[in-house]
Design an enzyme around this catalytic site. Sequence first.
Site: not given
Ligand code: FAD
Lengths: 475, 417
Positions: A52, A59, A61, A261, A346, A413, A448
Site C-alpha cells: 500500500t 499527503i 495530513h 475523504k 492503518i 521526461c 512517455c
Molecule cells: C489510495 C490511498 C490513498 C492514501 N492516501 C494517503 C495519504 O494521502 N496520506 C497518508 O498518510 N496515508 C495515505 N494512505 C494510507 C497509507 O498509504 C497506508 O496507511 C500505509 O501505506 C500503510 O503502510 P503499511 O506499512 O501498514 O502497509 P504496506 O505498505 O501494505 O506494508 C505491508 C507490507 O507487509 C508485507 N507483508 C504482508 N504479509 C507479509 C508476510 N506474511 N510476510 C512478510 N511480509 C508481508 C507486504 O508485502 C507489504 O510490503 C492512502 C492509502 C491508499 C490506498
Amino acid sequence: MTVTTTGDLPGEVYDVAIIGAGVVGTAIARELARHRLRIALVEASDDVGNGTSKANTAIVHTGFDATPGTLEARLVREGYQRLTAYAAETGIPLEPLGALLVAWDAEQLAALPSLAEKAVRNGYDETSILDADAVYAREPHLGPGALGALEVPGESIICPWTTTLAYATQAVRAGVALHLNCPAGAVTTGEDHHEIATPRGVLRTRHLVNAAGLYSDEINRRLGHEEFTVTPRRGQLIVFDKFARGLVDHILLPVPTALGKGVLVAPTVYGNVMLGPTAEDLGDKTATGSSADGLASLREKGARIMPELLAEEVTAVYAGLRAATEHGDYQIHADPGRRYVAVGGIRSTGLTASMAIAAHVAELLTDCGLDPGPEREIEPVRMPTIGEAFPRPYQRADLIATDPAYGTVVCHCERVTRGEIRDALTATVPPGSLDGLRRRTRALGGRCQGFFCGAAVRAQFDAATAAQDRTEARR
Amino acid sequence: MTPTDRTHRTVDALVIGAGPAGLALAARLAAAGVDRVEVLDREQYAGGIPRHCHHTGFGLRDLRRLMTGPDYARHHIAAAIRAGAVLRTSVTATGWAAPRTVDITSPTGLERITATAVVLATGARERPRSARLVPGTRPAGVLTTGQLQQAVHLHHQHVGRRAVIVGAERVGYSAVATLHRAGAEVAAMVTDQPRHQTHPARHLGTRLRYGFPLVTDATVAELTGQGRLESVRLRHRDGRTADVACDTVVFTGDWIPDHELARSAGIALDPGTRGPAADAEFRTGEPGVFAVGNLLHPVETADIAALDGRLAAGPVLRHLAGRPWTPGALPVRVEAPLLWVSPNRIAPDGPRPPRGRFTLRTTRFLTRPVLTVAQDGRTLHRGRLPRTVAPGRPFHMPADWIARADAHGGPVRITAD
Ligand SMILES: Cc1cc2nc3c(=O)[nH]c(=O)nc-3n(C[C@H](O)[C@H](O)[C@H](O)COP(=O)(O)OP(=O)(O)OC[C@H]3O[C@@H](n4cnc5c(N)ncnc54)[C@H](O)[C@@H]3O)c2cc1C
Ligand SMILES: Cc1cc2nc3c(=O)[nH]c(=O)nc-3n(C[C@H](O)[C@H](O)[C@H](O)COP(=O)(O)OP(=O)(O)OC[C@H]3O[C@@H](n4cnc5c(N)ncnc54)[C@H](O)[C@@H]3O)c2cc1C
C-alpha cells in the site's frame, strides 16, 4: 549493513522481528534501531514499500478532520510533526501547499464551521473559512460553482517512496537486517522466542511486530488474535502530465461525507497533478488493478472540480488498497504474554502517522518486556532529491563538474541522469526491479512511460544486477 | 563554482533535435553559408527515430532511394557534418531563459545558448498505455513500438514470447517485424477500426510472412497479470469480450508530439496536432522560433520530416537576413472526424504550404469524403477526394483557396462529409 534477497536466514535469535517493510514496518525498524537491539525486518516482496505504501495520495495530513480522541487522531497529529521535521533533515521531498476543502453546495458550505471546530478539537487552529471570491483568487482554474472553502494551511504533499526508503536505509545502516523475498508463514510461539516459518528457513525472534498491512489480520490470527478483519478498500488514481501543474496550487479536498475523504485534486512533489482516489470495498487483497468504471467516475468528478485538467495528457494510472477494518480506529494491540504487537488497520493515514506509530509501538514493546537499553545517536541519512522543489542533479553545475554522469540525462521526461540511476543501483537498499528503480529515481515514470528511455534504463539496471550477481557468486 | 553556473554563448541557428528534420535543415543552413549552425540531441547518438527502425522503407521521397532506418540516419548525420553544421549529442535542452535563449544540460556542464533562429525539431512519440486509460493491473511487458525497437535493435534485450499489438497502422506492422526478430510470436493485432490502416500490400506481405490474426472493431478493455502480463481482454464493438493470453503488449500509433520545449516557451499549440501552431513557413507564434518535422504533424514518414527540414531552410535564412517576423496568423482548424491539419496557420497573401498542399488526418475511414473549407460561414473551397481516406495515413488537400480567406476574419474550418 545487511540486506538479503536470497539464501537461508541467519540462525541467530533476534530481539525483535518486524513483519512487513511498508512505511509502517520500516518506520518501526528505524525507531527501534536507535537502541542496541538485534532487529530483523522481513518483507514478502522484493522491495521495501511495495504494498500500500507505494500507491497512496502522498499527503501529510495535519489530522484536522480526524475523529477526536481516537488513537489515529493522536498519532496522525504527532506523526505530522515528526515526519515534517524528518523530511527537512533527510531531504524527503515535502511541500507545504495547504489544502482547500471546497464546498460545492449549500449543505457543504454550512458544514465548514463545524469542520473548523473539529480541527480545533484535534489541536489544529490554523484553519480559516474563505468565501467564493477568495477561493477563486487562490485557485483560478477551479470549475464553476464553488461557494467557499475551509483553508487548512498545514496540509502538505510528500514523496511516499523516499519516505519508506529513508526509514529503511537508516535502519539498515544502523544494523537492522532487512530480509526481502521472505514471506512470513506459520508462527510457533515458545517460552523464549517465536519461530516463524519462511521459504528461506526459520526466523527466530523474542519479540514480534506484525506490520503486514493488508495481511495483518491473517498474521494476527496466527498468534491467536481475532480483533479485526481487513477488507481492502481500493483507491484508483489518475496522474496528469506536468503541464497540468500550473492549474492547481493547493490540495483540493472535497468536504468529507459519510463515505470517506472523497476525490481530491492535488499536485505531486514531482510536479504532476493527481486525481483520486476512488473508494471501493473488495474481497481480494491483490486487486490493485484499475477499472474502466473507476477511471470514468474519476474523470467525471475531475471534470467538475477542474475542467481544464481533463484536457491534459495522462502520465500514469494506479490503484492502492487501504487496509480498512470493521473498526473506526487503528488496530494496534499488544499481547505482552506472547511478546507480540499487532499494527493493523492503518487505513488511509499511515504515511503521515508512520513515525508516531513507530514510537507508540516501541513503547508497547517495552510493556511486552523488551529492554531496549539506552538510546543512541544513529547516523543521519540524506536522500537523493527527486522532488521538484529543489534543484535536481541535471540542474547542478557543481555536481556535473565532479561527475559528468550527473549531466547525462537518460530518462528525458523526468530528466533522470545516469549518475542518479547508478547511485540508486548501488545504494544501501538497492531496487529489486525496474519498478523499484522508478520509485527511487523517477526514471520510467514520466509521460512517455519508456518510449524513449525504457530500453536504456533497463540496460543499466541489467548491467548492475549482473555485476552484483557476479560479486555474490565470488563470495 | 556555484550550483547553477552556466556558460553563455551565441549562435546563428540552434536546431534542437537531430532527427531527419533537424539534420536536413542544419545541412541546408550550413551549406548556405550560415556561420554557426548547432544541432543538439539529447540521445547518445544522432539520427532520431530512424536509429532504431531496422527495416527498410526510408528515404524514398527525399533521397530517391530505399534504405534502412540506421543507414538513413547515418546519411543525414554525414550530410549535416559535411556541410559544416556542429552536431552535439547527449545534450538536452531543458528550458528557456529568455525568448530564443535555451538552457542546456550535458556531461560537460550547464550552458545557455542564445540564437538568432531557434528551430524545434523534437519529433513525436506514441501514447503509452496509461495515457490511453487502459484499465487493469500494471504488469511488466507493456511497451510502445519505440521502446520495443530500442530494446531489440539497440540493446538486444529479451522481450516476451507472445505479443498482442494494439493498432494497425504502419508502425504496428513494423512492430510485427521487430517482434519476429526478437523471437516472439504475434498472438493478435487489434484495431478499433473496421480494417487495418496500412497499405494493402504491406498488410498482405506481413500477414503472409508472419501469419497473425487481425482483430478489427475491438478495443483493449483490460490488462491482467501480477508481475508479468498474462492476458489482454479485448472488447468487440458488439460488447463481446475475449481474453488473449500473452506476455507482451505493444501499444502502437496514437501519436503525440514531443512539445515540451514548445509549450514551456509559451508557444501556442494547435488543438489538432498538439504541436506548435505553425504557418506555411514553419514559423511559430514566438519570434525567431521555427518548428519542423513530426513535432508539426504526428506522425509522418521520415522522408517527409527531412523534406520539411529542407523547405524550412529558406524561411530560416530569410529570418537570419533580417526579415520581420510576420507569421501567418489565421488559424486553420479541423472538425471531427478529422484529426488535424498541417500547417495550421495561414496568411492569405502569404506563400502556399510546402508542395502546395495541406496534410490532414482522420480518426475513421471516410469514403471519398467531400471536404469543405469555410470561414465565418463563407465557403472558400469544396471538393471531393478521389479516394477513401484511412486513419493513421495522411491525405492531402489543395491550398489554392488561401488567397480567398479574410486575414481579419475568424478561424478557417475544414469539415468532411
Ligand atoms: C489510495 C490511498 C490513498 C492514501 N492516501 C494517503 C495519504 O494521502 N496520506 C497518508 O498518510 N496515508 C495515505 N494512505 C494510507 C497509507 O498509504 C497506508 O496507511 C500505509 O501505506 C500503510 O503502510 P503499511 O506499512 O501498514 O502497509 P504496506 O505498505 O501494505 O506494508 C505491508 C507490507 O507487509 C508485507 N507483508 C504482508 N504479509 C507479509 C508476510 N506474511 N510476510 C512478510 N511480509 C508481508 C507486504 O508485502 C507489504 O510490503 C492512502 C492509502 C491508499 C490506498
Ligand atoms: C516507432 C516508429 C517507427 C517508425 N517507422 C518509420 C518507417 O518505417 N518509415 C518512415 O519513413 N518513418 C517511420 N517513422 C517515422 C519517422 O521516424 C519520423 O517521421 C522521423 O523520425 C521524424 O523526424 P523528426 O526529425 O521530426 O523527429 P525524430 O526523428 O523523432 O527526432 C527528434 C529528435 O529530437 C531529439 N530531442 C527531443 N527533445 C529534445 C531536447 N529537449 N533536447 C535535445 N534533443 C531533443 C530527440 O532525441 C530526437 O532524436 C517511425 C516512427 C516511429 C516512432
